[in-house]
Design a protein around this motif. Structure first.
Motif, PDB file in Angstrom:
ATOM      1  N   UNK A   2     129.159 -67.313 -43.451  1.00 17.07           N
ATOM      2  CA  UNK A   2     127.749 -67.151 -43.770  1.00 17.07           C
ATOM      3  C   UNK A   2     127.552 -67.210 -45.279  1.00 17.07           C
ATOM      4  N   UNK A   3     127.077 -68.279 -45.754  1.00 19.62           N
ATOM      5  CA  UNK A   3     126.850 -68.381 -47.172  1.00 19.62           C
ATOM      6  C   UNK A   3     125.379 -68.055 -47.439  1.00 19.62           C
ATOM      7  N   UNK A  52     137.468 -63.542 -42.260  1.00 17.00           N
ATOM      8  CA  UNK A  52     136.425 -64.174 -41.439  1.00 17.00           C
ATOM      9  C   UNK A  52     135.964 -63.246 -40.319  1.00 17.00           C
ATOM     10  N   UNK A  53     136.896 -62.487 -39.743  1.00 19.00           N
ATOM     11  CA  UNK A  53     136.503 -61.615 -38.628  1.00 19.00           C
ATOM     12  C   UNK A  53     135.583 -60.501 -39.133  1.00 19.00           C
ATOM     13  N   UNK A  54     135.864 -59.998 -40.318  1.00 24.96           N
ATOM     14  CA  UNK A  54     135.004 -58.952 -40.889  1.00 24.96           C
ATOM     15  C   UNK A  54     133.617 -59.531 -41.147  1.00 24.96           C
ATOM     16  N   UNK A  55     133.591 -60.703 -41.770  1.00 31.74           N
ATOM     17  CA  UNK A  55     132.326 -61.370 -42.098  1.00 31.74           C
ATOM     18  C   UNK A  55     131.506 -61.635 -40.828  1.00 31.74           C
ATOM     19  N   UNK A  75     131.859 -60.265 -37.763  1.00 29.54           N
ATOM     20  CA  UNK A  75     131.511 -59.039 -37.030  1.00 29.54           C
ATOM     21  C   UNK A  75     130.336 -58.337 -37.717  1.00 29.54           C
ATOM     22  N   UNK A  76     130.338 -58.321 -39.042  1.00 27.74           N
ATOM     23  CA  UNK A  76     129.220 -57.697 -39.774  1.00 27.74           C
ATOM     24  C   UNK A  76     127.932 -58.497 -39.586  1.00 27.74           C
ATOM     25  N   UNK A  77     128.096 -59.815 -39.525  1.00 32.48           N
ATOM     26  CA  UNK A  77     126.923 -60.671 -39.286  1.00 32.48           C
ATOM     27  C   UNK A  77     126.345 -60.388 -37.910  1.00 32.48           C
ATOM     28  N   UNK A  78     127.211 -60.183 -36.924  1.00 29.96           N
ATOM     29  CA  UNK A  78     126.754 -59.892 -35.564  1.00 29.96           C
ATOM     30  C   UNK A  78     125.921 -58.612 -35.553  1.00 29.96           C
ATOM     31  N   UNK A 118     137.356 -52.837 -34.360  1.00 31.26           N
ATOM     32  CA  UNK A 118     137.088 -51.648 -35.182  1.00 31.26           C
ATOM     33  C   UNK A 118     135.661 -51.674 -35.732  1.00 31.26           C
ATOM     34  N   UNK A 119     135.205 -52.845 -36.111  1.00 35.39           N
ATOM     35  CA  UNK A 119     133.853 -52.965 -36.673  1.00 35.39           C
ATOM     36  C   UNK A 119     132.787 -52.920 -35.575  1.00 35.39           C
ATOM     37  N   UNK A 120     133.062 -53.576 -34.464  1.00 37.70           N
ATOM     38  CA  UNK A 120     132.031 -53.702 -33.421  1.00 37.70           C
ATOM     39  C   UNK A 120     131.942 -52.484 -32.498  1.00 37.70           C
TER      40      UNK A 120
END
Lengths: 344, 221
Positions: free
Chosen positions: B1-2, B27-30, B32-35, B83-85
């Motif tokens: 996500x730019x 990428x997974x952090x980016x 998951x946070x976007x979700x 962990x994030x979701x």
């Protein structure tokens, strides 16, 4: 040639060179024979040279196979600085992972074969056995594979992770392990060992890709094999676990014998390595030798031998190490079947 | 996500899946946070994104395109995404069942077991990990403590230790628990014949097959 015209040693030496032999050689394989001398497989036994020698001698007499096999007792990991657990009647285990970063890898001690309490007993046992065996039978030793040792020092799961994220750390540990393997082999050679068995399951395709094998493991395995041969011993390499995807690469180690699990067909391996190296193994250690009966083992071994194209260049033995509680009658059946069906 | 460009739900799922498949922690952090930022249902993000990626990893492992290093790295990324979701789950993910898993007594090899756990988790199973060198009574006690376990899964790497599986089966019978659970086994020396001999219900040769067997044992596709 009629049966039993050669000594065990002559038979193995000739088979390795694809020369004529009276019958195919057979090795009982690697497992603790402690119970043959009424001992438990524990620290006390592993450090008792006389008991080790007597147990190995009795095992050769009992199974009547073609080699005296020093059991899996060397414990180089302790010499690297690992603390260990010695369960009663089982193989020793590492208590804590020793290498978790570069600093720890740099701090690894340099194993000295002459200070290793277990290995010094094995060296003394080798000398005792060599005197007893004379020229009749080979005394065969054991040094674990480079990746196997590295995995025990780093933890297998961690090591798999480092292979992807920090391969230099794996290289650092393997460098030290390979140097130690060569030192141990030299000491073995001085004690009179004639064959060194090196299993390395952690670098096999059950764990890593053929590409990673070639890049990360093969260079060290080559060094270890050369070290064994420079010490005057035949090198028997066991890339244990789904070996076919690396069968084109293992020949680069230039080992004298390639020892395969039951996942490889011995006749196929023999055709690949004919006149280059002997092949060994493939008797199913679990389904037949551990869970089967002598009759089942007999039929299984007959099948393996019947499929061979050449009646030399192959050694019949269990496809992997056996547990100390394996059924002796089944191992004996494997030896007897080889003598019966492997005649020339 | 730019920048602040809004991503579609499908694009985020694809990124989560790719991140797991490639073992890409950043990428997974980016993704998951976007979700979370986009208000996407966390359950859906786990199933359609992370678990889908892990399923692809399993397929590659089965075809010997991926090996342990790749699987372990992907598993770490999968866990990172979970962990994030997980704190954003509005409801429990429908689970095919609960699996009680352990490497049997006198065996400290747990890498295979851990991969099976990851694959089962990615398929929605709730997995209770008893660890390694687990005595039979620990399996029994945990079932009594948890109350409802669908599958007892055991691993062993050595012929030295594989008979420990039979001891667990016997312990479950003794405690009257055998008929309340399905039993599945796996590990290098284990075979279908051994599975039948000790009276277990299922055998799996690898982690991917383990998921198939577990689903069959609980009656789901």
């Amino acid at each position: 040639m009629s049966t039993e015209q050669m000594t065990c040693k002559e038979r193995v030496q000739a088979a390795v060179k694809y020369e004529d032999i009276d019958r195919l050689p057979v090795f009982k394989g690697y497992f603790s024979p402690a119970r043959l001398v009424d001992r438990k497989m524990n620290y006390s036994f592993f450090t008792d040279a006389e008991a080790i020698a007597e147990a190995c001698w009795q095992a050769w007499k009992y199974f009547d196979d073609d080699g005296i096999h020093l059991l899996d007792g060397g414990f180089m990991e302790e010499e690297f600085g690992a603390d260990s657990i010695w369960p009663e009647n089982n193989y020793p285990m590492i208590n804590h992972i020793l290498v978790t970063d570069h600093e720890a890898a740099d701090a690894l001690k340099e194993p000295d074969p002459y200070k290793d309490s277990v290995f010094t007993a094995i060296l003394k046992a080798t000398e005792i056995l060599r005197k007893k065996a004379g020229d009749e039978v080979m005394v065969c030793g054991f040094i674990n594979g480079t990746f196997n040792y590295a995995a025990r020092l780093m933890g297998t799961e961690n090591m798999m992770n480092y292979l992807a994220t920090d391969p230099e750390l794996v290289h650092k540990v393997c460098r030290k392990v390979a140097d130690a393997q060569v030192r141990y082999a030299k000491a073995y050679g001085e004690a009179g060992i004639e064959l060194i068995f090196m299993p390395d399951a952690t670098s096999a395709p059950a764990c890593i890709s053929p590409k990673t094998y070639g890049k990360m493991a093969l260079p060290y395995l080559k060094e270890a094999v050369k070290g064994f041969q420079d010490a005057g011993a035949l090198a028997m390499y066991h890339p244990c676990g789904g070996e076919y995807p690396i069968i084109d690469q293992i020949g680069q180690t230039k080992a004298d014998i390639y020892y395969f699990s039951e996942l490889v067909e011995l006749d196929v391996a023999q055709k690949i390595f004919v006149d280059r190296a002997a092949v060994a193994g493939t008797v199913n250690g679990s389904r037949e030798l551990f869970l089967g009966t002598p009759e089942i083992v007999d039929e299984h071994v007959k099948g393996i031998i019947d499929r061979l194209k050449y009646r030399t260049g192959a050694i019949i033995m269990p496809g992997c190490g056996l547990s100390p509680n394996c059924k002796y009658e089944n191992v004996k059946a494997m030896v007897d079947a080889t003598k019966e069906y492997g005649k020339n | 996500m730019k920048g602040d460009m809004k991503m579609s739900k499908e694009a985020i799922f694809k990124q989560l899946s790719h991140a797991v498949f490639d073992g890409d922690d950043d990428l997974v952090v980016e993704a998951a946070e976007a979700a979370i930022k986009e208000g996407i249902d966390a359950t859906e993000a786990i199933i359609e994104g992370l678990a889908a990626g892990m399923t692809k990893v399993g397929e590659y492992y089965e075809k010997q395109k991926y090996f342990l290093p790749e699987v372990i790295i992907s598993a770490e990324t999968f866990k990172q995404g979970i962990k994030i979701l997980e704190p954003h789950l509005s409801k429990d993910i429908a689970s095919p069942g609960t699996v009680l898993m352990g490497t049997v007594i006198s065996d400290v090899h747990d890498i295979g077991k851990n991969i099976v756990i990851i694959m089962l988790s990615a398929s929605g199973f709730k997995v209770i990990d008893l660890g390694k060198d687990v005595p039979p009574e620990a399996f029994v006690n945990k079932i009594k403590e948890v109350g409802k376990v669908d599958i007892v899964a055991m691993s062993a790497l050595m012929t030295t230790s594989m008979m420990g599986m039979q001891d667990v089966v016997e312990a479950l019978k003794k405690e009257g628990l055998r008929d309340k659970v399905k039993i599945m086994v796996g590990g290098a020396p284990v075979s279908q014949r051994f599975t039948d001999d000790i009276g277990a219900d299922g055998y799996a040769g690898d982690a991917v097959e383990g998921v198939r067997v577990a689903k069959r044992l609980v009656g789901v596709q």
